[in-house]
Structure formats: structure tokens, C-alpha cells
Design a protein around this motif. Structure first.
Motif, PDB file in Angstrom:
ATOM      1  N   CYS A   1     -21.232  -2.751  15.225  1.00 25.26           N
ATOM      2  CA  CYS A   1     -19.988  -3.471  15.479  1.00 25.26           C
ATOM      3  C   CYS A   1     -18.863  -2.975  14.588  1.00 25.26           C
ATOM      4  O   CYS A   1     -19.076  -2.348  13.561  1.00 25.26           O
ATOM      5  CB  CYS A   1     -20.179  -4.973  15.336  1.00 25.26           C
ATOM      6  SG  CYS A   1     -20.610  -5.526  13.705  1.00 25.26           S
TER       7      CYS A   1
ATOM      8  N   PHE B   1     -15.418  -4.544  12.760  1.00 24.48           N
ATOM      9  CA  PHE B   1     -14.729  -5.775  12.395  1.00 24.48           C
ATOM     10  C   PHE B   1     -13.259  -5.493  12.189  1.00 24.48           C
ATOM     11  O   PHE B   1     -12.895  -4.539  11.504  1.00 24.48           O
ATOM     12  CB  PHE B   1     -15.302  -6.383  11.106  1.00 24.48           C
ATOM     13  CG  PHE B   1     -16.631  -7.049  11.282  1.00 24.48           C
ATOM     14  CD1 PHE B   1     -16.753  -8.199  12.034  1.00 24.48           C
ATOM     15  CD2 PHE B   1     -17.758  -6.530  10.682  1.00 24.48           C
ATOM     16  CE1 PHE B   1     -17.983  -8.813  12.201  1.00 24.48           C
ATOM     17  CE2 PHE B   1     -18.989  -7.139  10.833  1.00 24.48           C
ATOM     18  CZ  PHE B   1     -19.106  -8.280  11.596  1.00 24.48           C
TER      19      PHE B   1
ATOM     20  N   HIS C   1     -14.964  -9.553  15.844  1.00 26.69           N
ATOM     21  CA  HIS C   1     -16.065  -8.609  16.041  1.00 26.69           C
ATOM     22  C   HIS C   1     -15.794  -7.889  17.351  1.00 26.69           C
ATOM     23  O   HIS C   1     -15.642  -8.507  18.397  1.00 26.69           O
ATOM     24  CB  HIS C   1     -17.371  -9.409  16.097  1.00 26.69           C
ATOM     25  CG  HIS C   1     -18.545  -8.651  16.599  1.00 26.69           C
ATOM     26  ND1 HIS C   1     -19.616  -9.269  17.176  1.00 26.69           N
ATOM     27  CD2 HIS C   1     -18.846  -7.347  16.630  1.00 26.69           C
ATOM     28  CE1 HIS C   1     -20.510  -8.380  17.527  1.00 26.69           C
ATOM     29  NE2 HIS C   1     -20.060  -7.192  17.216  1.00 26.69           N
TER      30      HIS C   1
END
Length: 155
Positions: A106, A108, A119
Motif C-alpha cells: 500500500c 499512504f 490508504h
């Protein structure tokens, strides 16, 4: 895969999220204890990334007894390893993974003004990071990509 942000209105919440988290944790060979359930519930209760100390304080208040942050850190490590939580490295804080059965590296997006953290999944970008690391002989385990800046509300 196109980039997309995970927003609360599309994510499992409450009992559904807890059920998914428990199933994912048990599938990874870990036990879903009452303490782990309480830590997960506290983590989910935060609207922004929470530190182990934030979680310990919230649990101490709700349980009427002191909960040590070092116990929370150990549980959060299990949660991260099992994909129940993600760690925002730059702020040493955690967010519950609303899709614990879905594996993505992911990205951020962290607002330096209000602390709001989004996210974002973009497999094309993270695949590129992994490929670049591998091209120089590095074996990536978990890319950490964070973009600091200002959210739309603060910009």
C-alpha cells in the motif's frame, strides 16, 4: 490494476470487519484472544493512525485498568504480519486494514496538517518499486511508500 483509495463507505465495518479480521488471523495460524479482539476494536475506533500508546490509553480508559503499550506493540506486530493492520512508518502509527484478506503493497498519503491518512492501492507503482529493487539484487519483502503533503481539506 488502477489506483484506488479505500474510503470508509466502501469498506466492511463493525462486526463484519471484526469477523473478517478474526478469520484472517486464524487462517495465519494465530489465535483470536480477547486481548487481541480488544486491541483490534480500539484500533478500528480511531479515525486517524494510532500509536501503541494511543491504543493503550483508550483501552485503559475503557477497561478501567492500566494496559501497557509494550503489550499493544506485540499484538500490533502480529496484526501487521497477518495483514490485519498497516503501519504508517513515518509516524510509528497503525491503521486497521479494512480488507485483511486482500494482499496489496500500500501507499499512504499522509496530511502534515491534520494527520489524516489515506490508504491507496496502486499495484502498478508498487510492482515498479519491487522490480527496481530486484534489478539491483535486492529482495524486497514489504515496500513502504508514504507521500507527505496536504489533504484536499487542508490544501
Amino acid at each position: 490494476m488502477a489506483a484506488h483509495a479505500h474510503h470508509d463507505h466502501h469498506e466492511p465495518q463493525g462486526a463484519d470487519l471484526t469477523k473478517a479480521a478474526r478469520a484472517t488471523l486464524e487462517k495465519s495460524g494465530e489465535q483470536w484472544t480477547q486481548m487481541r479482539a480488544n486491541v483490534f476494536a480500539a484500533l478500528v475506533g480511531f479515525t486517524k493512525p494510532a500509536s501503541a500508546y494511543d491504543i493503550a490509553e483508550a483501552m485503559s480508559k475503557s477497561e478501567g485498568r492500566r494496559v501497557a503499550a509494550n503489550s499493544i506493540y506485540r499484538i500490533l506486530d502480529v496484526f501487521v504480519a497477518s495483514n490485519l493492520a498497516r503501519k504508517v512508518e513515518s509516524s510509528n502509527a497503525y491503521v486497521a486494514n479494512a480488507h485483511p484478506d486482500c494482499l496489496h503493497d500500500c501507499i499512504f498519503l499522509v496530511c502534515d496538517s491534520c494527520g489524516q491518512t489515506v490508504h491507496l492501492d496502486d499495484d502498478t507503482v508498487t510492482r515498479g518499486v519491487r522490480s527496481a529493487a530486484q534489478a539491483v539484487g535486492f529482495a524486497p519483502i514489504r515496500p513502504v511508500i508514504e507521500v507527505r503533503g496536504k489533504c484536499a481539506d487542508c490544501a
